[in-house]
Design a protein around this motif. Structure first.
Motif, PDB file in Angstrom:
ATOM      1  N   GLU A 172      94.115  -4.858  44.319  1.00 27.57           N
ATOM      2  CA  GLU A 172      93.934  -5.034  45.756  1.00 27.57           C
ATOM      3  C   GLU A 172      94.784  -4.047  46.546  1.00 27.57           C
ATOM      4  N   VAL A 173      95.981  -3.742  46.047  1.00 28.70           N
ATOM      5  CA  VAL A 173      96.834  -2.750  46.704  1.00 28.70           C
ATOM      6  C   VAL A 173      96.177  -1.368  46.638  1.00 28.70           C
ATOM      7  N   GLU A 174      95.592  -1.034  45.498  1.00 26.68           N
ATOM      8  CA  GLU A 174      94.896   0.252  45.361  1.00 26.68           C
ATOM      9  C   GLU A 174      93.758   0.359  46.373  1.00 26.68           C
ATOM     10  N   VAL A 175      92.958  -0.696  46.465  1.00 26.22           N
ATOM     11  CA  VAL A 175      91.832  -0.703  47.392  1.00 26.22           C
ATOM     12  C   VAL A 175      92.331  -0.607  48.830  1.00 26.22           C
ATOM     13  N   MET A 176      93.375  -1.376  49.143  1.00 23.43           N
ATOM     14  CA  MET A 176      93.934  -1.381  50.495  1.00 23.43           C
ATOM     15  C   MET A 176      94.410   0.011  50.899  1.00 23.43           C
ATOM     16  N   ARG A 177      95.081   0.717  49.999  1.00 24.29           N
ATOM     17  CA  ARG A 177      95.573   2.057  50.306  1.00 24.29           C
ATOM     18  C   ARG A 177      94.421   3.015  50.594  1.00 24.29           C
ATOM     19  N   LEU A 178      93.376   2.928  49.808  1.00 29.15           N
ATOM     20  CA  LEU A 178      92.236   3.831  50.010  1.00 29.15           C
ATOM     21  C   LEU A 178      91.504   3.509  51.313  1.00 29.15           C
ATOM     22  N   TYR A 185      83.509   2.466  51.351  1.00 30.19           N
ATOM     23  CA  TYR A 185      83.386   1.585  50.190  1.00 30.19           C
ATOM     24  C   TYR A 185      82.815   2.347  48.997  1.00 30.19           C
ATOM     25  N   ARG A 186      81.817   3.196  49.259  1.00 26.44           N
ATOM     26  CA  ARG A 186      81.202   3.957  48.175  1.00 26.44           C
ATOM     27  C   ARG A 186      82.211   4.907  47.527  1.00 26.44           C
ATOM     28  N   GLU A 187      83.033   5.560  48.350  1.00 24.50           N
ATOM     29  CA  GLU A 187      84.047   6.480  47.819  1.00 24.50           C
ATOM     30  C   GLU A 187      85.102   5.742  47.007  1.00 24.50           C
ATOM     31  N   ILE A 188      85.484   4.563  47.472  1.00 29.39           N
ATOM     32  CA  ILE A 188      86.467   3.763  46.730  1.00 29.39           C
ATOM     33  C   ILE A 188      85.885   3.333  45.391  1.00 29.39           C
ATOM     34  N   ALA A 189      84.630   2.913  45.415  1.00 28.23           N
ATOM     35  CA  ALA A 189      83.965   2.499  44.179  1.00 28.23           C
ATOM     36  C   ALA A 189      83.957   3.633  43.165  1.00 28.23           C
ATOM     37  N   SER A 190      83.675   4.840  43.635  1.00 31.70           N
ATOM     38  CA  SER A 190      83.654   6.003  42.750  1.00 31.70           C
ATOM     39  C   SER A 190      85.055   6.333  42.238  1.00 31.70           C
ATOM     40  N   GLU A 191      86.033   6.257  43.138  1.00 28.48           N
ATOM     41  CA  GLU A 191      87.422   6.594  42.788  1.00 28.48           C
ATOM     42  C   GLU A 191      87.993   5.641  41.751  1.00 28.48           C
ATOM     43  N   LEU A 192      87.689   4.342  41.887  1.00 34.92           N
ATOM     44  CA  LEU A 192      88.283   3.320  41.019  1.00 34.92           C
ATOM     45  C   LEU A 192      87.329   2.818  39.932  1.00 34.92           C
ATOM     46  N   PHE A 193      86.160   3.446  39.849  1.00 36.67           N
ATOM     47  CA  PHE A 193      85.152   3.069  38.845  1.00 36.67           C
ATOM     48  C   PHE A 193      84.765   1.591  38.978  1.00 36.67           C
ATOM     49  N   LEU A 194      84.457   1.197  40.219  1.00 34.50           N
ATOM     50  CA  LEU A 194      84.050  -0.170  40.509  1.00 34.50           C
ATOM     51  C   LEU A 194      82.676  -0.139  41.174  1.00 34.50           C
ATOM     52  N   SER A 195      82.042  -1.298  41.239  1.00 35.81           N
ATOM     53  CA  SER A 195      80.809  -1.390  42.004  1.00 35.81           C
ATOM     54  C   SER A 195      81.160  -1.560  43.478  1.00 35.81           C
ATOM     55  N   ILE A 196      80.244  -1.191  44.363  1.00 28.81           N
ATOM     56  CA  ILE A 196      80.484  -1.349  45.795  1.00 28.81           C
ATOM     57  C   ILE A 196      80.707  -2.817  46.125  1.00 28.81           C
ATOM     58  N   VAL A 199      84.218  -3.767  45.381  1.00 29.12           N
ATOM     59  CA  VAL A 199      85.113  -3.242  46.420  1.00 29.12           C
ATOM     60  C   VAL A 199      85.068  -4.150  47.645  1.00 29.12           C
ATOM     61  N   GLU A 200      83.874  -4.534  48.068  1.00 27.75           N
ATOM     62  CA  GLU A 200      83.729  -5.428  49.219  1.00 27.75           C
ATOM     63  C   GLU A 200      84.471  -6.737  48.992  1.00 27.75           C
ATOM     64  N   THR A 201      84.397  -7.251  47.768  1.00 26.44           N
ATOM     65  CA  THR A 201      85.088  -8.500  47.440  1.00 26.44           C
ATOM     66  C   THR A 201      86.598  -8.327  47.538  1.00 26.44           C
ATOM     67  N   HIS A 202      87.102  -7.207  47.014  1.00 31.84           N
ATOM     68  CA  HIS A 202      88.550  -6.943  47.083  1.00 31.84           C
ATOM     69  C   HIS A 202      89.015  -6.827  48.533  1.00 31.84           C
ATOM     70  N   VAL A 203      88.234  -6.123  49.356  1.00 29.88           N
ATOM     71  CA  VAL A 203      88.604  -5.953  50.762  1.00 29.88           C
ATOM     72  C   VAL A 203      88.639  -7.308  51.472  1.00 29.88           C
ATOM     73  N   SER A 204      87.653  -8.133  51.197  1.00 28.45           N
ATOM     74  CA  SER A 204      87.615  -9.476  51.805  1.00 28.45           C
ATOM     75  C   SER A 204      88.845 -10.284  51.414  1.00 28.45           C
ATOM     76  N   LYS A 205      89.232 -10.192  50.141  1.00 30.25           N
ATOM     77  CA  LYS A 205      90.408 -10.923  49.669  1.00 30.25           C
ATOM     78  C   LYS A 205      91.682 -10.408  50.333  1.00 30.25           C
ATOM     79  N   VAL A 206      91.779  -9.095  50.456  1.00 31.62           N
ATOM     80  CA  VAL A 206      92.960  -8.493  51.096  1.00 31.62           C
ATOM     81  C   VAL A 206      93.074  -8.966  52.544  1.00 31.62           C
ATOM     82  N   LEU A 207      91.975  -8.911  53.279  1.00 31.78           N
ATOM     83  CA  LEU A 207      91.986  -9.332  54.677  1.00 31.78           C
ATOM     84  C   LEU A 207      92.371 -10.801  54.796  1.00 31.78           C
ATOM     85  N   ARG A 208      91.848 -11.616  53.905  1.00 35.60           N
ATOM     86  CA  ARG A 208      92.165 -13.044  53.953  1.00 35.60           C
ATOM     87  C   ARG A 208      93.643 -13.301  53.629  1.00 35.60           C
ATOM     88  N   LYS A 209      94.154 -12.655  52.591  1.00 34.25           N
ATOM     89  CA  LYS A 209      95.545 -12.866  52.179  1.00 34.25           C
ATOM     90  C   LYS A 209      96.534 -12.381  53.239  1.00 34.25           C
TER      91      LYS A 209
END
Length: 228
Positions: A172-178, A185-196, A199-209
């Motif tokens: 989540e910290v990695e996603v938050m920094r990017l 979201y697409r660039e983050i997915a490519s950078e971290l080898f994740l699906s879009i 990434v959306e799920t991680h961002v939602s969790k970060v915002l909530r936390k």
């Protein structure tokens, strides 16, 4: 002050400043030194006075001593935390006799935009006030290393993490920094080898936390802690 600086000062209104220091003589001396380069719209000597004056006057820049009486004993860092909701419009520049790494990291982690020592010249301080008001970060030369160490990838990074940051997982910290760096979201997915979707799920969790409501607020949160 040089002719160029004087010309620049004439082209704009003086920065509105609040001075927070528990020594009246220092506040008076600083006002005299700064002269017409700034407009001092308030002063405070304690944590509680500072929070009240800052909320009442909403200055562009707060010149903030690190060691202050009052509050719960948190000094200048506590003042910044008490005014954290104002950080979009009010900038904090710590000015202290202390060049201790702990003091520097503490007040910057709280949200201050810069830290200079009281050996700074008047011209340099005026420039620092302008820079901080414009959203830049300013540090006395030997203090910059403390900040880079603490908020970079070195061992001190773990020591300065605040409670909010500790709520996030490493991913989540990695996603938050990017996100804070402006990645899509697409660039983050490519950078971290994740699906879009992931990434959306991680961002939602970060915002909530972090109890934030938008990507803009998340970016500002990360910038305030120098973890972008």
């Amino acid at each position: 002050m040089s002719e160029a600086q004087a010309s620049g000062a004439q082209q704009r209104s003086p920065r509105r400043v609040v001075i927070v220091d528990d020594h009246g003589i220092f506040r008076s001396g600083l006002k005299a030194e700064l002269g017409d380069c700034v407009e001092v719209i308030g002063e405070a000597a304690t944590v509680d006075e500072a929070a009240e004056v800052i909320r009442k006057t909403k200055p562009e820049v707060v010149l903030l001593d690190v060691h202050l009486p009052g509050g719960t004993g948190g000094g200048g860092a506590e003042v910044v935390k008490l005014c954290r909701d104002l950080l979009e419009e009010v900038r904090f520049l710590a000015i202290s006799v202390s060049d201790d790494a702990t003091d520097v990291v503490s007040v910057i982690r709280s949200g201050a935009r810069g830290y200079v020592t009281k050996t700074i010249s008047t011209e340099e301080l005026v420039s620092a006030i302008d820079a901080v008001a414009a959203g830049d970060a300013v540090f006395s030369p030997r203090l910059a290393g403390f900040v880079l160490d603490a908020f970079g990838t070195s061992g001190l990074a773990e020591e300065v993490r605040d409670e909010e940051l500790d709520r996030l997982s490493a991913r989540e910290v990695e996603v938050m920094r990017l996100i804070a760096r402006g990645y899509t979201y697409r660039e983050i997915a490519s950078e971290l080898f994740l699906s879009i979707k992931t990434v959306e799920t991680h961002v939602s969790k970060v915002l909530r936390k972090l109890q934030l409501s938008s990507r803009h607020e998340l970016t500002r949160w990360a910038e305030q802690r120098r973890i972008v």
